[in-house]
Design an enzyme around this catalytic site. Structure first.
Site, mmCIF file in Angstrom:
data_model
loop_
_atom_site.group_PDB
_atom_site.id
_atom_site.type_symbol
_atom_site.label_atom_id
_atom_site.label_comp_id
_atom_site.label_asym_id
_atom_site.label_seq_id
_atom_site.Cartn_x
_atom_site.Cartn_y
_atom_site.Cartn_z
ATOM 1 N N ILE A 8 -31.574 -2.049 11.396
ATOM 2 C CA ILE A 8 -31.013 -1.849 12.733
ATOM 3 C C ILE A 8 -30.137 -0.604 12.765
ATOM 4 O O ILE A 8 -29.868 -0.057 13.831
ATOM 5 C CB ILE A 8 -30.204 -3.075 13.216
ATOM 6 C CG1 ILE A 8 -28.942 -3.287 12.389
ATOM 7 C CG2 ILE A 8 -31.055 -4.327 13.253
ATOM 8 C CD1 ILE A 8 -28.001 -4.308 12.979
ATOM 9 N N ASP A 9 -29.700 -0.125 11.583
ATOM 10 C CA ASP A 9 -28.828 1.053 11.535
ATOM 11 C C ASP A 9 -29.575 2.354 11.814
ATOM 12 O O ASP A 9 -28.943 3.385 12.058
ATOM 13 C CB ASP A 9 -28.159 1.160 10.164
ATOM 14 C CG ASP A 9 -27.140 0.060 9.917
ATOM 15 O OD1 ASP A 9 -26.692 -0.560 10.907
ATOM 16 O OD2 ASP A 9 -26.797 -0.183 8.753
#
EC number: 2.7.1.90
Length: 341
Positions: A126-127
């Protein structure tokens, strides 16, 4: 041919879409048997697996999380880990692996390939901090969730005329903070790549208060004040040497309240950013990654990772994929600064 698939590291929306695509194309286009290993690299270490057929993936496209489970197991921290994996794959007749994960999972995949085990990687974080791909699935959903939270928090902040500090995920890269902050109209965005001045943050906040507005501050969990250090939730490290971050939002909210005399609140979004139904964009990207990972296995192109370049899915070497992180460049952060204060 029997092909194994696993999901490692932190969960995120879109993992099941990859699994679904691997199973559908592997079976229908190639007649393969697909084996799902449970709990990341722990599955191939212990032999914990399950067969995956078409019925098993029929209803999982819109589900968050992963039907296979995940873990942060590092086989290279286990005594004889590589040989255990080799023995399990031989015992179960598995010819190749598709590993879905972030930098740690893909780092293990690269080492296993070097040790003679055929692995193809699928990028997940998700980063959005893997340099070899333009986007990773899960990021769009996380930004959507964070933006919606900012929108909701703004109304309560304005009702009480208080500063609201929103802490989002982002250990080394501030992409979620940057995108959600811009989309949510934040008055301050703080990222790990740019140590921040508390004095400057307070100045921006006071400027908003002077205009009778409630300031919104979005801060990545890995952001640090100038001359300071990361705020840790715990000093314990996982199998890949990572400590658990968390608390910079609360610390900053306290600083703002003390220095301005105004009410300030911190909200840590935490694992809500990882959960729930993936966005349409993440469903499509994850599906395409899964389909192309099957192609890579069919071609015997091991030691590679599927990646997004523009609108095309390409293959890159796992060595390239794990060589460095993609962080927010100065010019991207400077674009956002015009909205600060």
């Amino acid at each position: 041919m029997r092909v194994g698939v696993l999901t490692g590291g932190g969960d995120c929306p879109g993992l099941n879409a990859v699994i679904r695509a691997v199973v559908r194309k592997g079976i229908e286009a190639h007649g393969w048997e697909i084996v799902g290993f449970r709990s990341g690299w722990r599955g191939p270490l212990t032999g914990d697996s399950r067969p995956l057929g078409l019925d098993d993936v029929e209803e999982i496209l819109i589900r968050g999380g992963t039907i296979l489970g995940s873990s942060r197991t590092n086989p290279y921290k286990e005594e004889g880990g590589v040989e255990k994996i080799r023995a399990v794959l031989a015992d179960q007749g598995v010819d190749a692996l598709i590993a879905i994960g972030g930098e740690d999972t893909l780092g293990v995949a690269k080492k296993l390939t070097d040790d003679g085990i055929g692995v193809v990687g699928v990028p997940k974080t998700i980063d959005n901090d893997l340099a070899a791909t333009d986007y990773t699935f899960g990021f769009d959903t996380a930004v959507h969730i964070a933006t919606e939270a900012i929108d909701r928090l703004r109304t309560t902040a304005e009702s009480h005329y208080r500063a609201m500090v929103v802490e989002v995920m982002g250990r080394h890269a501030g992409w979620i903070a940057l995108h959600a902050g811009l989309a949510g109209g934040a008055n301050v965005i703080l990222v790990p790549e740019r140590p921040f001045s508390v004095e400057q943050v307070v100045e921006w906040v006071e400027r908003r208060f002077e205009k009778m507005y409630a300031p919104i501050i979005v801060v990545a969990e890995g952001a640090v004040p100038e001359g300071g250090a990361e705020v840790l939730r715990t000093g314990e490290k996982d199998a890949f040497g990572h400590v658990q971050l968390g608390g910079v939002g609360t610390w900053l909210a306290d600083e703002i309240a003390e220095r301005t005399g105004k009410e300030s609140r911190a909200v840590v979004l935490g694992h809500t950013q990882r959960g729930g139904t993936p966005t349409a964009y993440d469903r499509v990207l994850a599906t395409r990654f899964g389909l192309h990972a099957v192609d890579a296995v069919a071609d015997g192109d091991f030691g590679t990772m599927v990646a997004l370049r523009g609108t095309d899915i390409v293959r890159v070497k796992l060595a390239e994929a794990t060589a460095e992180l993609k962080t927010v460049p100065p010019e991207r952060y400077e674009e956002a600064e015009v909205f600060f204060g």
